[in-house]
Write a protein that holds these residues in place. Structure first.
Motif, PDB file in Angstrom:
ATOM      1  N   ASP A   1       0.810  -1.218   0.000  1.00  0.00           N
ATOM      2  CA  ASP A   1       0.000   0.000   0.000  1.00  0.00           C
ATOM      3  C   ASP A   1       0.847   1.273   0.000  1.00  0.00           C
ATOM      4  O   ASP A   1       0.307   2.387   0.092  1.00  0.00           O
ATOM      5  N   GLY A   2       2.183   1.113  -0.103  1.00  0.00           N
ATOM      6  CA  GLY A   2       3.074   2.271  -0.169  1.00  0.00           C
ATOM      7  C   GLY A   2       3.625   2.727   1.155  1.00  0.00           C
ATOM      8  O   GLY A   2       4.521   3.590   1.186  1.00  0.00           O
ATOM      9  N   THR A   3       3.136   2.213   2.275  1.00  0.00           N
ATOM     10  CA  THR A   3       3.670   2.621   3.574  1.00  0.00           C
ATOM     11  C   THR A   3       5.082   2.071   3.750  1.00  0.00           C
ATOM     12  O   THR A   3       5.440   1.024   3.198  1.00  0.00           O
ATOM     13  N   LEU A   4       5.865   2.785   4.547  1.00  0.00           N
ATOM     14  CA  LEU A   4       7.264   2.427   4.768  1.00  0.00           C
ATOM     15  C   LEU A   4       7.426   1.902   6.189  1.00  0.00           C
ATOM     16  O   LEU A   4       7.039   2.569   7.146  1.00  0.00           O
ATOM     17  N   MET A   5       8.049   0.705   6.306  1.00  0.00           N
ATOM     18  CA  MET A   5       8.191   0.053   7.609  1.00  0.00           C
ATOM     19  C   MET A   5       9.571  -0.595   7.720  1.00  0.00           C
ATOM     20  O   MET A   5      10.244  -0.835   6.726  1.00  0.00           O
ATOM     21  N   GLU A   6       9.984  -0.890   8.964  1.00  0.00           N
ATOM     22  CA  GLU A   6      11.216  -1.630   9.252  1.00  0.00           C
ATOM     23  C   GLU A   6      12.462  -0.874   8.769  1.00  0.00           C
ATOM     24  O   GLU A   6      13.250  -1.384   7.970  1.00  0.00           O
ATOM     25  N   LEU A   7      12.666   0.318   9.284  1.00  0.00           N
ATOM     26  CA  LEU A   7      13.847   1.116   8.936  1.00  0.00           C
ATOM     27  C   LEU A   7      15.096   0.468   9.528  1.00  0.00           C
ATOM     28  O   LEU A   7      15.130   0.095  10.697  1.00  0.00           O
ATOM     29  N   LYS A   8      16.152   0.342   8.700  1.00  0.00           N
ATOM     30  CA  LYS A   8      17.408  -0.254   9.155  1.00  0.00           C
ATOM     31  C   LYS A   8      18.605   0.496   8.577  1.00  0.00           C
ATOM     32  O   LYS A   8      18.563   0.974   7.438  1.00  0.00           O
ATOM     33  N   ASN A   9      19.642   0.587   9.393  1.00  0.00           N
ATOM     34  CA  ASN A   9      20.958   0.992   8.897  1.00  0.00           C
ATOM     35  C   ASN A   9      21.592  -0.235   8.256  1.00  0.00           C
ATOM     36  O   ASN A   9      21.522  -1.325   8.818  1.00  0.00           O
ATOM     37  N   VAL A  10      22.198  -0.100   7.055  1.00  0.00           N
ATOM     38  CA  VAL A  10      22.705  -1.291   6.365  1.00  0.00           C
ATOM     39  C   VAL A  10      23.924  -1.890   7.051  1.00  0.00           C
ATOM     40  O   VAL A  10      24.366  -2.985   6.691  1.00  0.00           O
ATOM     41  N   GLY A  11      24.498  -1.191   8.050  1.00  0.00           N
ATOM     42  CA  GLY A  11      25.515  -1.836   8.862  1.00  0.00           C
ATOM     43  C   GLY A  11      26.921  -1.315   8.694  1.00  0.00           C
ATOM     44  O   GLY A  11      27.228  -0.553   7.762  1.00  0.00           O
ATOM     45  N   ASP A  12      27.787  -1.768   9.609  1.00  0.00           N
ATOM     46  CA  ASP A  12      29.148  -1.248   9.695  1.00  0.00           C
ATOM     47  C   ASP A  12      30.050  -1.710   8.554  1.00  0.00           C
ATOM     48  O   ASP A  12      31.099  -1.107   8.323  1.00  0.00           O
ATOM     49  N   THR A  13      29.697  -2.788   7.871  1.00  0.00           N
ATOM     50  CA  THR A  13      30.529  -3.209   6.743  1.00  0.00           C
ATOM     51  C   THR A  13      30.516  -2.157   5.647  1.00  0.00           C
ATOM     52  O   THR A  13      31.519  -1.931   4.967  1.00  0.00           O
ATOM     53  N   VAL A  14      29.382  -1.493   5.488  1.00  0.00           N
ATOM     54  CA  VAL A  14      29.243  -0.430   4.487  1.00  0.00           C
ATOM     55  C   VAL A  14      29.530   0.933   5.095  1.00  0.00           C
ATOM     56  O   VAL A  14      30.339   1.713   4.565  1.00  0.00           O
ATOM     57  N   ASN A  15      28.896   1.246   6.209  1.00  0.00           N
ATOM     58  CA  ASN A  15      28.969   2.591   6.775  1.00  0.00           C
ATOM     59  C   ASN A  15      30.186   2.744   7.686  1.00  0.00           C
ATOM     60  O   ASN A  15      30.495   1.857   8.488  1.00  0.00           O
ATOM     61  N   THR A  16      30.870   3.884   7.547  1.00  0.00           N
ATOM     62  CA  THR A  16      32.066   4.181   8.324  1.00  0.00           C
ATOM     63  C   THR A  16      31.848   5.467   9.116  1.00  0.00           C
ATOM     64  O   THR A  16      30.775   6.063   9.083  1.00  0.00           O
ATOM     65  N   GLU A  17      32.914   5.909   9.797  1.00  0.00           N
ATOM     66  CA  GLU A  17      32.848   7.174  10.524  1.00  0.00           C
ATOM     67  C   GLU A  17      32.841   8.370   9.574  1.00  0.00           C
ATOM     68  O   GLU A  17      32.613   9.501   9.998  1.00  0.00           O
ATOM     69  N   SER A  18      33.089   8.124   8.281  1.00  0.00           N
ATOM     70  CA  SER A  18      33.067   9.201   7.285  1.00  0.00           C
ATOM     71  C   SER A  18      31.723   9.202   6.567  1.00  0.00           C
ATOM     72  O   SER A  18      30.719   8.822   7.158  1.00  0.00           O
ATOM     73  N   ALA A  19      31.715   9.603   5.314  1.00  0.00           N
ATOM     74  CA  ALA A  19      30.448   9.789   4.598  1.00  0.00           C
ATOM     75  C   ALA A  19      30.229   8.704   3.558  1.00  0.00           C
ATOM     76  O   ALA A  19      31.113   8.405   2.757  1.00  0.00           O
ATOM     77  N   GLU A  20      29.033   8.097   3.579  1.00  0.00           N
ATOM     78  CA  GLU A  20      28.582   7.180   2.543  1.00  0.00           C
ATOM     79  C   GLU A  20      27.301   7.730   1.924  1.00  0.00           C
ATOM     80  O   GLU A  20      26.499   8.375   2.612  1.00  0.00           O
ATOM     81  N   GLY A  21      27.120   7.483   0.627  1.00  0.00           N
ATOM     82  CA  GLY A  21      25.933   7.989  -0.047  1.00  0.00           C
ATOM     83  C   GLY A  21      25.753   7.369  -1.413  1.00  0.00           C
ATOM     84  O   GLY A  21      26.499   6.487  -1.836  1.00  0.00           O
ATOM     85  N   PHE A  22      24.719   7.824  -2.114  1.00  0.00           N
ATOM     86  CA  PHE A  22      24.398   7.413  -3.478  1.00  0.00           C
ATOM     87  C   PHE A  22      24.287   5.894  -3.625  1.00  0.00           C
ATOM     88  O   PHE A  22      24.995   5.271  -4.419  1.00  0.00           O
ATOM     89  N   PRO A  23      23.389   5.256  -2.876  1.00  0.00           N
ATOM     90  CA  PRO A  23      23.220   3.808  -3.035  1.00  0.00           C
ATOM     91  C   PRO A  23      22.573   3.465  -4.375  1.00  0.00           C
ATOM     92  O   PRO A  23      21.837   4.268  -4.954  1.00  0.00           O
ATOM     93  N   PHE A  24      22.856   2.271  -4.852  1.00  0.00           N
ATOM     94  CA  PHE A  24      22.180   1.731  -6.042  1.00  0.00           C
ATOM     95  C   PHE A  24      22.194   0.208  -5.929  1.00  0.00           C
ATOM     96  O   PHE A  24      23.197  -0.383  -5.526  1.00  0.00           O
ATOM     97  N   ILE A  25      21.074  -0.436  -6.303  1.00  0.00           N
ATOM     98  CA  ILE A  25      20.949  -1.887  -6.253  1.00  0.00           C
ATOM     99  C   ILE A  25      20.770  -2.401  -7.680  1.00  0.00           C
ATOM    100  O   ILE A  25      19.835  -1.992  -8.373  1.00  0.00           O
TER     101      ILE A  25
END
Length: 640
Positions: free
Chosen positions: A318-342
């Motif tokens: 129905d378009g609602t957004l649920m189950e928000l998650k950070n993708v985790g420390d393997t990807v995210n660092t203390e610096s900047a991550e952005g522009f995801p694509f699958i």
């Protein structure tokens, strides 16, 4: 005396006015800096340096301006002066190291990173000294990506190219079709809008190329992504609505949000603010997975590990957004991550200045675990996708071969340019080595790869499942050999010439026959057949009876294998069938004499493929020489 005192008072007043003037200028520069108007702030800081007013501070601020403007050449120029200052904060050693990296001065960068660490600085995941051979390995790796020309770049910032249904959507600051230009203070360029053009179009895209509808506002809009059915768009935009106007956070900044739009009569409308947004943090860079059930995005929301992280949330039917998650420390660092694509294989691509890279922002791909969808590692895409500058907004088309990314590298037309690429995936040969008798996989087999000149170019051993995989070049001829103690070597020749670009695997399974202490017993003589016949002759029956006696009386545990052959006369297909008939007649004779089927592992025909002499097609051979090839052999598989 009065005149002298008057002159001194005037000089003092002039100095005082000069000091007040410089103080006001510094305050103005700091105000511009804090408002992220780095182009204007840099101009004022340069004036302060020229006037020798609070020079050390102004130099640090000016260097930071250039760093924020992604200009490592000028940033390193001023950081070089900063690190010579007597009481320079140690974090400037790190900033200088980063700017040098952006100039491809990797050795110098290592020196200043070490000095930063030795001075008590804490190095985060962007410790590019952790892999001393990283630069060599990236530049020496087999090139997979090749750049193609893009004709719709402008002299302004262009990025976020996303291809859908024959169209390319992208964000651009090229808005030159309006009489009143509104400039973004950070870099003094026009605000971003979303544009669209036909794939392969050679014409320039002007203001008439903006997407139709309500997506574009008077502030930043883009980049975007579109659902597979083409009916829904997710796009980044400043926190602004026509009704409420521009909404600022506690620091006076207008953050980014992700909005949703639907396509109605060719126009994008029904703009919807999403539940993942907030006024006091940014949410941007939307990306969808292959079935549009998950939305990936960039945010500095509470819970973010570094400057910005990649997040993901489920999209309900129905378009609602649920189950928000950070993708985790393997990807995210203390610096900047952005522009995801699958991509269609579920691989997450993203940009980061927190992982080991070639310069500023680099593009990375994730590696999944074997048993689930967990991310276990990231890899740098290498050159030419990455450079010593910013490389970001990577997308891949459904074919897995072509796509786009953006970069502000040298040689572009504008500050950020869109680059198209085509990919030649790494090709590999793979296979399983098995036991020819029991068909079990053979672990620890030695696999050796040779080129067409018989030069050894790679070797490895099979895993516990007998499996191997070796990367190879395209457009080459190869031979692959499997070896193992107690087995006879097997080999195959194959080619990687004239194969489709999409192909990434060539299969080459190998069979190893066991080496027996006694492969053929003297008593197990060959039997022979008449030309074009497969019936058992009288002389052959005598030999078969000897074998029956041997197996029943002398070696009751003996297990054999039957191999039958033809001479070279006749075509290959016919001879294959004839040899199989000979193997079958031999097998049936032995079974009829009381040999149980489990004591004969195989009865195979090999046609004319294993001649015992030189009597090949076209050779003038006597009949007795041909007769030697029309035979059945008996191979001992097991004695006891």
């Amino acid at each position: 005396m009065k005149n002298k005192n008057y002159i001194l008072v005037c000089i003092a007043l002039m100095l005082s006015f000069s000091v007040f003037s410089q103080q006001g200028k510094q305050k103005r520069a700091d105000t511009l800096f804090n408002k992220f108007s780095f182009v204007k702030a840099a101009k004022v800081y340069r004036e302060l340096i020229q006037n020798n007013y609070n020079k050390d501070y102004a130099t640090r601020q000016l260097a930071d301006c250039y760093a924020y403007l992604r200009d490592p050449r000028n940033a390193s120029r001023y950081y070089k002066s900063v690190v010579k200052q007597k009481n320079a904060p140690v974090e400037y050693y790190y900033k200088y190291a980063q700017s040098l990296r952006g100039m491809k001065k990797y050795d110098d960068s290592q020196v200043w990173l070490k000095r930063y660490k030795d001075s008590g600085g804490v190095v985060n995941a962007n410790d590019f000294s952790k892999d001393i051979n990283f630069i060599t390995s990236v530049f020496g790796a087999k090139q997979q990506y090749f750049l193609d020309r893009v004709r719709f770049n402008s002299k302004y910032s262009d990025f976020g190219a996303f291809e859908h249904d024959g169209k390319v959507y992208f964000a651009s600051a090229r808005d030159e079709g309006v009489s009143i230009k509104r400039l973004y203070g950070w870099n003094e360029q026009p605000f971003l809008d979303v544009y669209v053009t036909d794939v392969g179009s050679k014409r320039n895209v002007d203001h008439t190329g903006k997407v139709k509808g309500d997506v574009n506002s008077i502030y930043h809009d883009g980049p975007i992504t579109i659902t597979k059915d083409g009916r829904t768009m997710y796009f980044s935009s400043n926190n602004f609505t026509k009704e409420a106007g521009e909404v600022k956070d506690k620091k006076g900044l207008t953050n980014m949000k992700i909005y949703r739009a639907t396509l109605v009569d060719g126009e994008w409308t029904n703009i919807e603010d999403l539940s993942i947004n907030g006024d006091n943090f940014s949410t941007q860079h939307p990306a969808l997975n292959i079935d549009d059930t998950k939305l990936y995005f960039t945010s500095d929301r509470p819970g973010t590990k570094g400057g910005s992280d990649i997040w993901v949330i489920d999209i309900r039917p129905d378009g609602t957004l649920m189950e928000l998650k950070n993708v985790g420390d393997t990807v995210n660092t203390e610096s900047a991550e952005g522009f995801p694509f699958i991509n269609n294989e579920g691989v997450l691509f993203f940009s980061s200045d927190g992982h080991t890279g070639l310069g500023l922002l680099d593009i990375f791909a994730t590696i999944k675990g074997e048993d689930d969808d967990s991310i276990v590692d990231v890899i740098n895409l290498g050159v030419p996708v990455n450079s010593n500058k910013d490389d970001f907004s990577f997308t891949m088309n459904p074919n897995g071969i072509t796509g786009y990314f953006a970069s502000n590298r040298k040689g572009g037309r504008g500050s950020d340019d869109i680059y198209a690429y085509h990919r030649k995936p790494v090709l590999h040969v793979e296979g399983v080595v098995t036991d020819a008798i029991n068909t079990n996989p053979i672990a620890n087999s030695v696999i050796t790869l040779y080129d067409d000149n018989d030069n050894k170019i790679a070797n490895m051993v099979t895993d516990e499942n007998g499996y191997y995989q070796i990367n190879i070049d395209r457009n080459k001829d190869y031979k692959i050999v499997a070896s193992q103690d107690k087995y006879i070597d097997d080999y195959r020749t194959f080619t990687s010439k004239n194969i489709q670009t999409e192909l990434i695997t060539i299969n080459a399974n190998l069979l190893l026959n066991p080496v027996q202490d006694v492969i053929k017993l003297a008593e197990l003589n060959n039997i022979y057949f008449d030309f074009n016949k497969y019936n058992i002759r009288e002389d052959a029956a005598l030999e078969l009876d000897k074998i029956v006696s041997l197996m029943q009386n002398d070696y009751p545990e003996m297990v054999i294998r039957i191999e039958s052959h033809t001479d070279s006369r006749g075509n290959l297909t016919y001879n294959d069938k004839l040899s199989i008939d000979r193997a079958n007649s031999t097998y049936e004779y032995l079974i009829s004499k009381g040999i149980t089927p489990e004591r004969i592992t195989e009865h195979q025909g090999f046609g004319e493929r294993r001649l015992t002499n030189g009597c090949e097609d076209g050779e003038n051979c006597e009949e007795e020489d041909h007769q030697l090839n029309r035979r059945t052999q008996f191979i001992v598989v097991k004695m006891e």
